[in-house]
Design a protein around this motif. Sequence first.
Motif, mmCIF file in Angstrom:
data_model
loop_
_atom_site.group_PDB
_atom_site.id
_atom_site.type_symbol
_atom_site.label_atom_id
_atom_site.label_comp_id
_atom_site.label_asym_id
_atom_site.label_seq_id
_atom_site.Cartn_x
_atom_site.Cartn_y
_atom_site.Cartn_z
ATOM 1 N N ILE B 84 0.877 -1.178 0.000
ATOM 2 C CA ILE B 84 0.000 0.000 0.000
ATOM 3 C C ILE B 84 0.913 1.226 0.000
ATOM 4 O O ILE B 84 1.840 1.333 0.804
ATOM 5 C CB ILE B 84 -0.908 0.040 1.243
ATOM 6 C CG1 ILE B 84 -1.715 -1.251 1.371
ATOM 7 C CG2 ILE B 84 -1.830 1.259 1.188
ATOM 8 C CD1 ILE B 84 -2.515 -1.363 2.668
ATOM 9 N N LEU B 85 0.615 2.132 -0.919
ATOM 10 C CA LEU B 85 1.442 3.341 -1.050
ATOM 11 C C LEU B 85 0.747 4.498 -0.337
ATOM 12 O O LEU B 85 -0.443 4.744 -0.537
ATOM 13 C CB LEU B 85 1.582 3.665 -2.548
ATOM 14 C CG LEU B 85 2.438 4.855 -2.929
ATOM 15 C CD1 LEU B 85 3.895 4.629 -2.568
ATOM 16 C CD2 LEU B 85 2.319 5.122 -4.444
ATOM 17 N N LEU B 86 1.500 5.169 0.532
ATOM 18 C CA LEU B 86 0.978 6.362 1.223
ATOM 19 C C LEU B 86 1.724 7.569 0.675
ATOM 20 O O LEU B 86 2.963 7.604 0.709
ATOM 21 C CB LEU B 86 1.281 6.268 2.711
ATOM 22 C CG LEU B 86 0.176 5.796 3.647
ATOM 23 C CD1 LEU B 86 0.657 5.932 5.081
ATOM 24 C CD2 LEU B 86 -1.098 6.584 3.448
ATOM 25 N N VAL B 87 0.988 8.570 0.214
ATOM 26 C CA VAL B 87 1.630 9.681 -0.497
ATOM 27 C C VAL B 87 1.251 11.023 0.129
ATOM 28 O O VAL B 87 0.075 11.272 0.417
ATOM 29 C CB VAL B 87 1.179 9.701 -1.981
ATOM 30 C CG1 VAL B 87 1.871 10.817 -2.743
ATOM 31 C CG2 VAL B 87 1.453 8.361 -2.647
ATOM 32 N N VAL B 123 2.077 13.767 8.989
ATOM 33 C CA VAL B 123 1.386 12.500 9.289
ATOM 34 C C VAL B 123 2.246 11.327 8.818
ATOM 35 O O VAL B 123 2.440 10.351 9.544
ATOM 36 C CB VAL B 123 -0.011 12.466 8.618
ATOM 37 C CG1 VAL B 123 -0.611 11.061 8.679
ATOM 38 C CG2 VAL B 123 -0.948 13.462 9.296
ATOM 39 N N LEU B 124 2.823 11.439 7.621
ATOM 40 C CA LEU B 124 3.667 10.351 7.117
ATOM 41 C C LEU B 124 4.940 10.185 7.959
ATOM 42 O O LEU B 124 5.472 9.092 8.073
ATOM 43 C CB LEU B 124 4.025 10.579 5.640
ATOM 44 C CG LEU B 124 3.152 9.808 4.645
ATOM 45 C CD1 LEU B 124 1.708 10.232 4.737
ATOM 46 C CD2 LEU B 124 3.654 9.962 3.234
ATOM 47 N N ASP B 141 3.050 -4.536 3.051
ATOM 48 C CA ASP B 141 4.102 -3.527 3.214
ATOM 49 C C ASP B 141 3.466 -2.157 3.028
ATOM 50 O O ASP B 141 2.577 -1.978 2.179
ATOM 51 C CB ASP B 141 5.180 -3.703 2.128
ATOM 52 C CG ASP B 141 6.062 -4.916 2.377
ATOM 53 O OD1 ASP B 141 6.028 -5.452 3.508
ATOM 54 O OD2 ASP B 141 6.780 -5.314 1.439
ATOM 55 N N LEU B 142 3.958 -1.190 3.815
ATOM 56 C CA LEU B 142 3.472 0.174 3.657
ATOM 57 C C LEU B 142 4.618 1.002 3.086
ATOM 58 O O LEU B 142 5.690 1.088 3.693
ATOM 59 C CB LEU B 142 3.059 0.697 5.040
ATOM 60 C CG LEU B 142 2.168 1.916 5.113
ATOM 61 C CD1 LEU B 142 0.935 1.769 4.233
ATOM 62 C CD2 LEU B 142 1.741 2.148 6.569
ATOM 63 N N CYS B 143 4.386 1.532 1.906
ATOM 64 C CA CYS B 143 5.452 2.305 1.259
ATOM 65 C C CYS B 143 5.137 3.795 1.423
ATOM 66 O O CYS B 143 4.089 4.263 0.986
ATOM 67 C CB CYS B 143 5.531 1.937 -0.227
ATOM 68 S SG CYS B 143 6.741 2.908 -1.124
ATOM 69 N N PRO B 169 5.037 -4.054 -7.726
ATOM 70 C CA PRO B 169 3.711 -3.473 -7.993
ATOM 71 C C PRO B 169 3.107 -2.836 -6.743
ATOM 72 O O PRO B 169 3.342 -3.282 -5.627
ATOM 73 C CB PRO B 169 2.880 -4.689 -8.434
ATOM 74 C CG PRO B 169 3.597 -5.875 -7.891
ATOM 75 C CD PRO B 169 5.046 -5.518 -7.811
ATOM 76 N N VAL B 170 2.349 -1.760 -6.983
ATOM 77 C CA VAL B 170 1.613 -1.111 -5.897
ATOM 78 C C VAL B 170 0.165 -1.571 -6.008
ATOM 79 O O VAL B 170 -0.441 -1.495 -7.076
ATOM 80 C CB VAL B 170 1.712 0.424 -6.032
ATOM 81 C CG1 VAL B 170 0.759 1.104 -5.065
ATOM 82 C CG2 VAL B 170 3.138 0.888 -5.799
ATOM 83 N N ASP B 171 -0.392 -2.044 -4.889
ATOM 84 C CA ASP B 171 -1.745 -2.613 -4.937
ATOM 85 C C ASP B 171 -2.826 -1.587 -4.598
ATOM 86 O O ASP B 171 -3.973 -1.762 -4.965
ATOM 87 C CB ASP B 171 -1.825 -3.795 -3.960
ATOM 88 C CG ASP B 171 -0.819 -4.869 -4.340
ATOM 89 O OD1 ASP B 171 -1.095 -5.617 -5.274
ATOM 90 O OD2 ASP B 171 0.266 -4.917 -3.717
ATOM 91 N N ALA B 172 -2.460 -0.569 -3.861
ATOM 92 C CA ALA B 172 -3.443 0.472 -3.513
ATOM 93 C C ALA B 172 -2.664 1.701 -3.077
ATOM 94 O O ALA B 172 -1.504 1.606 -2.672
ATOM 95 C CB ALA B 172 -4.341 -0.003 -2.380
#
Lengths: 322, 389
Positions: B84-87, B123-124, B141-143, B169-172
């Motif tokens: 999961i990608l956090l941006v 927050v990140l 995994d949290l990216c 790959p990024v799943d969400a």
Amino acid sequence: MQNINNWLKSNTFHHSQFKDISRLVEEKEKQGVTISLCIPTLNEEKTIGKEVVIFKSELMDRYPLIDELAVIDSGSTDRTLEVAASFGADVYLSADILPEMGAKRGKGENLWKAIYQLKGDIIVYVDADIKNIHPRFVYGLVAPLIYRREIKYVKAFYDRPLALSGQIRPSGGGRVTEILIRPLFSLFFPELTALVQPLSGEYAARREILEKIPFPIGYGVETSHLIDVYSEWGLEALAQTDLDRRVHRHQATRDLGKMAFGILRVFFKRLKQREIVECLPELPTLLRQFQAKGEQYEQIVYEIFEEERPPMIEVDAYCNQH
Amino acid sequence: MNENEMSRILEYVRSLSFDLEKLREILLANLVLIGEIPSPTGEEQNRIAFLEERWAEYGLLDCATDELGNGVAILPGQKGDSTILLVAHADTPFALTEDHTYSVNSSRVFGPGVADNSLGVAVLSSLPLFFEKLNIQLQSDLCFLVPVRHLDQGDQEGLKFFLGNIKNPVDAAIVVEGAQLGRLNFRSMATLGGKITCQINRRISQESAINVLCHVVSRLNKMDLPQENHTLLTLGAIEGGVSYKYPARNGELKFQIRSNSGQTIEKITGVIYNILDDIALQPGVSAHLTPIAHTSSGGLDSSHPFVLAARQIQATLDIVPQDSIYSPAISAFAEYNIPGLCIGITLAENINYLDEFIEIEPIMKGVAQLIGILMAIDGGLRCKTSTTG
């Protein structure tokens, strides 16, 4: 001069030398010392919130460097205490501490009462009006006391220019420092000229020192500390740390006049006590300034006593407590 | 994810904002420390360096900056079979020379960029510590990604570079913006951000560039914008001239057109070029269009499980939902077929002005919302879904 040069080399630091805070905490815990942070305030609601948030989060929650964070207030009429308490600081009214000793108005009064109220073996004082507050304002001052046991009192200075060319540049303090304090120190206490900014409001000291020196309640507290610590424990007990840059309110020249008057009263008192100057007359408490109104000039008179609190060790309530 | 699992997450999220309150000062301190590091588009390196130091200290893996300067780190999950990608974008629209001093009172934090997007970045920077303190560990995994060159002319360059070059790959993806709490964007409109510049040749014409731009504005406002695909024109900024006593020699107008349909954007762009061609017929007057930023339309459907889960979590936390489902922040994910959501953390005002401020009280509710959505996605990833373009 040799002593000054040696001292500048050995006892002048830059905060970046101490940025490994976890190592500092480890060393502090090994020594078993406790640290209290005191922020003296009077109507500082605009800046106090940020200071408390940064210090509590970074130096209490993230790294347990300070054991106590206290705001000691002279009677603010704004929301200083409410804001400080809302972010987790211990807040005290100066007048409520040692009430039997009475309440006097002045930053030095708050600093003095902090010695009674706070528990730390080391007390670090940081002014509340710093706009660019950062944890370095505390760890940069505390670290020399932790790493070097012979150091007892650490003073902040602010000197990092935006670009270093390697050429010579003037390095010094503000207006009162350069036209009053440094000339006076040069005349009477030459070794103290090595302190880049003797009037900076941020310093850390061991309780064993703070409890043994008197505290002027007003403008002269920083100057008196330096003279008293130097006279009793020597230049080696002092150190200074460059904290880079401090953004704060600019003071009007007229206010600096009051500051200079208070400092001079404290200074002359010490010259007399140490018999450096003989036959000093009784010093008046009135500062006279002038202002023009149309074509008329009129005098404004301020009464500045610059009273002093005795060394805390002489106060019964303190001795009973400790 | 079955209903029972979702109920469990909702139950957990209900008590989460209370637990998070105890950690509020950590986030506020990070917010101030990050926000006071100037980070105009293209000069974000000091802010990224600060973040990396934080992430490394919290033990995140692969803390690094990529070739473009994006800050990236990985918090490994228990299984690590999905990502999961956090941006949160690193840049703000304020120059290095502006006063970046923040101030904090008992209810608000003031400072340039505090909402957009210092709070998102804070927050990140704080989340790994919150996970540790709250004993939260995801399966995935949290990216963490803090992309550079995102705003305006940056045109999301950092994010697009990352998505175009990432090996795994990024799943969400979840985009974290400081404000407004209650937003839930999962589709992007096609947009064109553009700049119209006008210049007058003084040897030939005494016309004022301001008059010319007024004429352009008038023609733009008369354009027929198709309502059926929600086409909108925003006139964002205008400036021109140097003095009150001389006709302006140059001027600049910044605008954006948004639409559900990429074809509509193309059509309107053609109309704008025609308007500018007409204007250029006047002797000594020239006007040009420079595209600043493009996005394409796409994203999730309203019935997508991630959207439904996010809405449930917002409702559980009594977060008042905001109307729009569209944000340009979703565009890059839609292009790469990654299901993406964009949420806000708190309430803010005067965004992108020097007197920008955020409300402190709702912040931890906003963070609880983020953690809840992460947990829901983490469970939901076991039944993967795709986006619509």
